[in-house]
Write a protein that holds these residues in place. Structure first.
Motif, PDB file in Angstrom:
ATOM      1  N   TYR A   1     -38.354  29.888 -23.829  1.00 28.74           N
ATOM      2  CA  TYR A   1     -37.174  30.579 -23.287  1.00 28.74           C
ATOM      3  C   TYR A   1     -36.264  29.643 -22.488  1.00 28.74           C
ATOM      4  O   TYR A   1     -35.564  30.080 -21.582  1.00 28.74           O
ATOM      5  CB  TYR A   1     -37.600  31.786 -22.443  1.00 28.74           C
ATOM      6  N   ALA A   2     -36.307  28.342 -22.795  1.00 28.68           N
ATOM      7  CA  ALA A   2     -35.386  27.374 -22.184  1.00 28.68           C
ATOM      8  C   ALA A   2     -34.910  26.492 -23.335  1.00 28.68           C
ATOM      9  O   ALA A   2     -35.563  25.519 -23.710  1.00 28.68           O
ATOM     10  CB  ALA A   2     -36.101  26.558 -21.116  1.00 28.68           C
ATOM     11  N   VAL A   3     -33.780  26.886 -23.940  1.00 28.34           N
ATOM     12  CA  VAL A   3     -33.335  26.304 -25.207  1.00 28.34           C
ATOM     13  C   VAL A   3     -32.355  25.159 -24.942  1.00 28.34           C
ATOM     14  O   VAL A   3     -31.446  25.289 -24.122  1.00 28.34           O
ATOM     15  CB  VAL A   3     -32.671  27.405 -26.077  1.00 28.34           C
ATOM     16  N   VAL A   4     -32.541  24.041 -25.648  1.00 32.19           N
ATOM     17  CA  VAL A   4     -31.566  22.947 -25.537  1.00 32.19           C
ATOM     18  C   VAL A   4     -30.612  22.916 -26.728  1.00 32.19           C
ATOM     19  O   VAL A   4     -29.542  22.331 -26.638  1.00 32.19           O
ATOM     20  CB  VAL A   4     -32.190  21.535 -25.417  1.00 32.19           C
ATOM     21  N   ASP A   5     -31.012  23.507 -27.832  1.00 31.74           N
ATOM     22  CA  ASP A   5     -30.120  23.476 -28.996  1.00 31.74           C
ATOM     23  C   ASP A   5     -30.307  24.758 -29.814  1.00 31.74           C
ATOM     24  O   ASP A   5     -31.347  24.955 -30.445  1.00 31.74           O
ATOM     25  CB  ASP A   5     -30.437  22.238 -29.860  1.00 31.74           C
ATOM     26  N   TYR A   6     -29.276  25.616 -29.772  1.00 29.33           N
ATOM     27  CA  TYR A   6     -29.352  26.906 -30.476  1.00 29.33           C
ATOM     28  C   TYR A   6     -29.151  26.755 -31.981  1.00 29.33           C
ATOM     29  O   TYR A   6     -29.325  27.715 -32.718  1.00 29.33           O
ATOM     30  CB  TYR A   6     -28.307  27.884 -29.915  1.00 29.33           C
ATOM     31  N   ASP A   7     -28.744  25.558 -32.421  1.00 23.36           N
ATOM     32  CA  ASP A   7     -28.511  25.367 -33.856  1.00 23.36           C
ATOM     33  C   ASP A   7     -29.691  24.716 -34.555  1.00 23.36           C
ATOM     34  O   ASP A   7     -29.633  24.444 -35.753  1.00 23.36           O
ATOM     35  CB  ASP A   7     -27.263  24.492 -34.079  1.00 23.36           C
ATOM     36  N   ALA A   8     -30.753  24.442 -33.794  1.00 25.67           N
ATOM     37  CA  ALA A   8     -31.894  23.744 -34.397  1.00 25.67           C
ATOM     38  C   ALA A   8     -33.179  24.502 -34.109  1.00 25.67           C
ATOM     39  O   ALA A   8     -33.352  25.089 -33.046  1.00 25.67           O
ATOM     40  CB  ALA A   8     -31.995  22.329 -33.833  1.00 25.67           C
ATOM     41  N   VAL A   9     -34.081  24.447 -35.077  1.00 21.36           N
ATOM     42  CA  VAL A   9     -35.426  24.994 -34.879  1.00 21.36           C
ATOM     43  C   VAL A   9     -36.243  23.962 -34.107  1.00 21.36           C
ATOM     44  O   VAL A   9     -36.014  22.747 -34.233  1.00 21.36           O
ATOM     45  CB  VAL A   9     -36.048  25.308 -36.259  1.00 21.36           C
ATOM     46  N   ASP A  10     -37.164  24.427 -33.280  1.00 28.50           N
ATOM     47  CA  ASP A  10     -38.110  23.539 -32.600  1.00 28.50           C
ATOM     48  C   ASP A  10     -38.776  22.662 -33.665  1.00 28.50           C
ATOM     49  O   ASP A  10     -39.451  23.181 -34.556  1.00 28.50           O
ATOM     50  CB  ASP A  10     -39.156  24.404 -31.877  1.00 28.50           C
ATOM     51  N   PRO A  11     -38.577  21.338 -33.612  1.00 29.07           N
ATOM     52  CA  PRO A  11     -39.089  20.480 -34.693  1.00 29.07           C
ATOM     53  C   PRO A  11     -40.599  20.589 -34.884  1.00 29.07           C
ATOM     54  O   PRO A  11     -41.113  20.313 -35.969  1.00 29.07           O
ATOM     55  CB  PRO A  11     -38.686  19.062 -34.266  1.00 29.07           C
ATOM     56  N   ARG A  12     -41.321  21.013 -33.845  1.00 26.85           N
ATOM     57  CA  ARG A  12     -42.778  21.190 -34.017  1.00 26.85           C
ATOM     58  C   ARG A  12     -43.097  22.357 -34.951  1.00 26.85           C
ATOM     59  O   ARG A  12     -44.194  22.458 -35.478  1.00 26.85           O
ATOM     60  CB  ARG A  12     -43.442  21.425 -32.651  1.00 26.85           C
TER      61      ARG A  12
ATOM     62  N   LEU B   1     -33.280  35.585 -29.081  1.00 27.89           N
ATOM     63  CA  LEU B   1     -32.098  34.847 -28.647  1.00 27.89           C
ATOM     64  C   LEU B   1     -32.023  34.935 -27.121  1.00 27.89           C
ATOM     65  O   LEU B   1     -31.930  36.021 -26.548  1.00 27.89           O
ATOM     66  CB  LEU B   1     -30.824  35.420 -29.285  1.00 27.89           C
ATOM     67  N   VAL B   2     -32.096  33.762 -26.492  1.00 30.45           N
ATOM     68  CA  VAL B   2     -32.066  33.710 -25.031  1.00 30.45           C
ATOM     69  C   VAL B   2     -30.609  33.580 -24.625  1.00 30.45           C
ATOM     70  O   VAL B   2     -30.000  32.526 -24.817  1.00 30.45           O
ATOM     71  CB  VAL B   2     -32.880  32.501 -24.521  1.00 30.45           C
ATOM     72  N   LEU B   3     -30.017  34.618 -24.109  1.00 28.79           N
ATOM     73  CA  LEU B   3     -28.586  34.549 -23.854  1.00 28.79           C
ATOM     74  C   LEU B   3     -28.212  34.678 -22.389  1.00 28.79           C
ATOM     75  O   LEU B   3     -27.044  34.575 -22.035  1.00 28.79           O
ATOM     76  CB  LEU B   3     -27.797  35.525 -24.748  1.00 28.79           C
ATOM     77  N   ASN B   4     -29.199  34.822 -21.522  1.00 30.69           N
ATOM     78  CA  ASN B   4     -28.879  34.835 -20.092  1.00 30.69           C
ATOM     79  C   ASN B   4     -28.790  33.428 -19.515  1.00 30.69           C
ATOM     80  O   ASN B   4     -28.114  33.209 -18.521  1.00 30.69           O
ATOM     81  CB  ASN B   4     -29.949  35.627 -19.326  1.00 30.69           C
ATOM     82  N   HIS B   5     -29.491  32.485 -20.149  1.00 28.21           N
ATOM     83  CA  HIS B   5     -29.552  31.128 -19.581  1.00 28.21           C
ATOM     84  C   HIS B   5     -29.816  30.109 -20.680  1.00 28.21           C
ATOM     85  O   HIS B   5     -30.312  30.452 -21.748  1.00 28.21           O
ATOM     86  CB  HIS B   5     -30.671  31.041 -18.537  1.00 28.21           C
ATOM     87  N   THR B   6     -29.476  28.846 -20.388  1.00 24.86           N
ATOM     88  CA  THR B   6     -29.868  27.747 -21.269  1.00 24.86           C
ATOM     89  C   THR B   6     -30.792  26.830 -20.466  1.00 24.86           C
ATOM     90  O   THR B   6     -30.885  26.956 -19.245  1.00 24.86           O
ATOM     91  CB  THR B   6     -28.665  26.897 -21.724  1.00 24.86           C
ATOM     92  N   ALA B   7     -31.435  25.903 -21.170  1.00 26.29           N
ATOM     93  CA  ALA B   7     -32.161  24.854 -20.456  1.00 26.29           C
ATOM     94  C   ALA B   7     -31.153  23.969 -19.735  1.00 26.29           C
ATOM     95  O   ALA B   7     -30.012  23.827 -20.180  1.00 26.29           O
ATOM     96  CB  ALA B   7     -32.972  24.019 -21.443  1.00 26.29           C
ATOM     97  N   ARG B   8     -31.569  23.364 -18.649  1.00 27.40           N
ATOM     98  CA  ARG B   8     -30.633  22.489 -17.929  1.00 27.40           C
ATOM     99  C   ARG B   8     -30.334  21.226 -18.727  1.00 27.40           C
ATOM    100  O   ARG B   8     -29.392  20.508 -18.422  1.00 27.40           O
ATOM    101  CB  ARG B   8     -31.173  22.149 -16.533  1.00 27.40           C
ATOM    102  N   GLU B   9     -31.107  20.976 -19.788  1.00 24.32           N
ATOM    103  CA  GLU B   9     -30.846  19.818 -20.651  1.00 24.32           C
ATOM    104  C   GLU B   9     -29.932  20.166 -21.814  1.00 24.32           C
ATOM    105  O   GLU B   9     -29.635  19.304 -22.641  1.00 24.32           O
ATOM    106  CB  GLU B   9     -32.167  19.256 -21.186  1.00 24.32           C
ATOM    107  N   HIS B  10     -29.501  21.416 -21.940  1.00 33.24           N
ATOM    108  CA  HIS B  10     -28.565  21.795 -23.008  1.00 33.24           C
ATOM    109  C   HIS B  10     -27.279  20.974 -22.850  1.00 33.24           C
ATOM    110  O   HIS B  10     -26.883  20.650 -21.724  1.00 33.24           O
ATOM    111  CB  HIS B  10     -28.262  23.295 -22.910  1.00 33.24           C
ATOM    112  N   ALA B  11     -26.610  20.666 -23.977  1.00 30.55           N
ATOM    113  CA  ALA B  11     -25.398  19.832 -23.921  1.00 30.55           C
ATOM    114  C   ALA B  11     -24.345  20.440 -22.985  1.00 30.55           C
ATOM    115  O   ALA B  11     -23.637  19.707 -22.277  1.00 30.55           O
ATOM    116  CB  ALA B  11     -24.825  19.669 -25.328  1.00 30.55           C
TER     117      ALA B  11
END
Ligand code: OTU
Length: 628
Positions: free
Chosen positions: A123-134, A159-169
């Motif tokens: 629930y801390a997403v850095v890229d909404y256009d990519a699947v977790d590579p793992r 879809l986590v829409l209240n917040h992003t990870a602090r590493e999101h672009a």
């Protein structure tokens, strides 16, 4: 007209229908702004134009039957792709297992690319256009969706829409000072606003992540972080955030996702002096998203994750003073809490009161019902309901937390406390269904009667969840009586979060035992198969039917009747006592169940158990479905 001309024409027809809803909702949040409305319509138009032929075909079918997801044969399964089958490709290979269970709706826990290290279960997403590579990549997700569609199954993702990870672009650009992206979040130069907010906003994670703001040493300011310090709340007051997240949502739909679980929606809008949950603007935002989705991807279903008090819930399905289309589905956390409450007290008075008082859901919407999920259980007992049946509300909530936290002398449950809040006195609970239902103790002591009782309790809760009304969600492992992951704390990335206790990896050896006579796995797996089959054959179980709780004399028994205009009524009786109970035979007539229907159980091929007086007899933790 060519195919695309027909689709474009259909778009215009939908626009005629939803323009008013869209404009009204956007105006309520962002003020009058015709440019914004046109921009959103444009976003929807181009998303529609880029949908594949296969998805447009699904859209057309679903516009013909907009209640497709409410059909009685829809049963859900919830799991982490990696923990279930190693990743998305593994999941594709295990669809046969899900079909065995009667599953037609697969909810995969967060699977978009999260931050490295601790990420709150994705629930801390850095890229909404990519699947977790793992887990795989977007092509794997599309292939999985296509496989599911071929089998008549639907795919739900988070879809986590209240917040992003602090590493999101966006967050990195904001931290670097880019004014466009600074406006995506909520920064404060000092503690003035944060202190004022924290005076009225309760902590979500009081022990793991106290407070709702995080200090940024780089810029010496504070950023709003409702959850963890690495989850930055988005600023939904900014229409650019609305458009960006709409783009993400429509993008997921374009990859073949059928249902989107909208995470933490109560928190989207902040208002000083309130608890910053369930604000009217949060609902308006959801209404605007719904209108845009209907334009671009009419086959897509929105599911609200709002784990809030019972009075706050129905509005997420559009139930306002005037009905306004909002989400199609919402979690019935009230039923879930009541099931566990009945089990601990062996008394159904509170559940009868709470479930009866609740408003019906608007037409075309439904609940998802569940027994356990990946989160802790918050003991959402409304003061009004507890008082109405003579319980002290705070004392009953504390009792449930103590009982399921394994602190009640003589109690069967073995969960653990989560998120204890000394200020409010609130305590929540972690633990698998099996641990909460008594299986841990039973296994440790080798007490076979206790083990049978625990399995009876799990089956009873699912028997209600499968019939009460809504899409039942089976939480991975419950079909095998999994007690959870005893080694959860060994992973440093979540050693402080005991929700991982009930997020184990799939035990495929245990799954193999579902074919061995006499095992716990066989017992539960077969029961859930039976319930899914009975449900699929019972139109009263459609999620757009109605539930009415009946009064029966024995307080151990929860009785309700499920009706749908197209079907005969289904009566469900559930005995929460550890001793047999009986229910007066007149309940059948009261439910409208008569003739041959009254002679046999609907949930299995057996006659209805009745004694010499005609009363219906239920063993300890027994249940029956009759009619339908
Ligand atoms: C959700 O839960 C997820 O289900 C959690 O797993 C996440 O940690 C969290 O969001 C943050 O993304 O407060 O205790 O009313 O109850 O959104 C869990 C909704 C939570 C909240 C819910 C949230």
């Amino acid at each position: 007209m060519s195919g695309s001309a027909t689709d474009a024409d259909a778009f215009e027809a939908r626009l005629d229908l939803v323009r008013a809803d869209l404009t009204e909702a956007l105006t309520a949040v962002y003020g009058e702004d015709p440019g914004l409305v046109e921009a959103v319509v444009g976003d929807a138009r181009s998303a529609m134009a880029s949908r594949s032929q296969a998805l447009r075909r699904l859209d057309r079918r679903r516009e013909i039957d907009p209640t497709w997801f409410l059909a009685q044969d829809v049963v859900g399964y919830v799991c982490y792709a990696d923990r279930f089958a190693g990743g998305l490709r593994g999941v594709r290979e295990r669809l046969g297992y899900l079909e065995e269970l009667g599953v037609r709706y697969l909810h995969l826990m967060p699977l978009l690319r999260p931050r490295e290290g601790e990420n709150d279960g994705g629930y801390a997403v850095v890229d909404y256009d990519a699947v977790d590579p793992r887990l795989g990549d977007m092509a794997d997700l599309e292939a999985l969706a296509a496989d599911l569609h071929e089998r008549g199954m639907a795919l739900c993702v988070d879809l986590v829409l209240n917040h992003t990870a602090r590493e999101h672009a966006w967050a990195r650009a904001a931290l670097a000072g880019d004014p466009t992206y600074r406006a995506y979040y909520r920064f404060f130069p000092d503690r003035t606003v944060p202190d004022a907010v924290e005076a009225t906003v309760p902590d979500v994670f009081p022990d793991m992540a106290p407070g709702s703001f995080t200090h940024l040493p780089e810029t010496d300011e504070w950023v709003w972080t409702t959850f963890h310090e690495f989850q930055w709340d988005l600023n939904w007051e900014n229409p650019a955030v609305f458009r960006a997240m709409l783009g993400v949502l429509l993008g997921l739909a374009g990859h073949g996702v059928d249902v989107v679980r909208l995470d933490a929606v109560p928190f989207l809008w902040k208002r000083l002096g309130t608890d910053c949950q369930n604000q009217p603007e949060a609902h308006r935002i959801l209404q605007a998203l719904r209108a845009a989705v209907r334009l671009a991807a009419p086959g897509l279903v929105l599911k609200a994750e709002a784990i809030v008090g019972p009075d706050e819930l129905v509005p997420y399905l559009g139930g306002h003073e005037v009905e306004r289309p909002e989400c199609h589905l919402a979690y019935d956390n009230q039923l879930m809490v009541m099931l566990w409450s009945c089990l601990a007290t062996r008394d159904t008075a509170l559940a009868r009161q709470a479930l009866r008082r609740r408003r019906d859901v608007p037409a075309g919407t439904g609940w998802v019902t569940y027994v356990r999920c990946h989160d802790d259980i918050g003991w959402a007992v409304a003061d009004a309901d507890a008082s109405a049946v003579g319980l002290d509300p705070a004392a009953h909530r504390a009792f449930l937390a103590a009982y399921y936290g394994g602190r009640h002398p003589g109690g069967f449950a073995r969960g653990v406390d989560f998120g204890s809040n000394p200020t409010s006195g609130d305590v929540r609970t972690s633990g698998s269904a099996a641990a909460l239902a008594g299986l841990v103790d039973a296994c440790e002591t080798g007490d076979t009667a206790a083990e049978a009782a625990a399995l009876d309790r799990i089956e009873l809760l699912y028997a209600v969840a499968y019939a009460h009304g809504g899409i039942p969600l089976l939480y991975m492992g419950d079909e095998l009586a999994s007690v959870g992951d005893p080694h959860w704390a060994e992973d440093p990335d979540h050693a402080d979060d005991n929700r991982w206790l009930h997020r184990p990896s799939m035990d495929w050896e245990a799954a193999a035992r579902r074919h061995e006579p006499g095992t716990a796995e066989t017992r539960l797996f077969a029961s859930l198969q039976r319930l899914a089959r009975a449900r699929a054959a019972t139109e009263a179980c459609r999620s757009d039917g109605r539930t009415r709780v009946l009064e029966v004399a024995d307080r151990h028994v929860l009785a309700f009747v499920r009706r749908h205009p197209r079907s005969r009524p289904l009566l469900v009786l559930a005995n929460f006592s550890d001793a047999p109970s009986s229910v007066e035979g007149s309940v059948l007539a009261e439910a409208g169940v008569g003739g041959d229907d009254a002679l046999r159980r609907r949930d299995r091929e057996e006659p209805l158990p009745r004694d010499a007086t005609g009363a219906l007899v239920l063993p300890a933790w027994g249940y029956v479905w009759v009619g339908g």
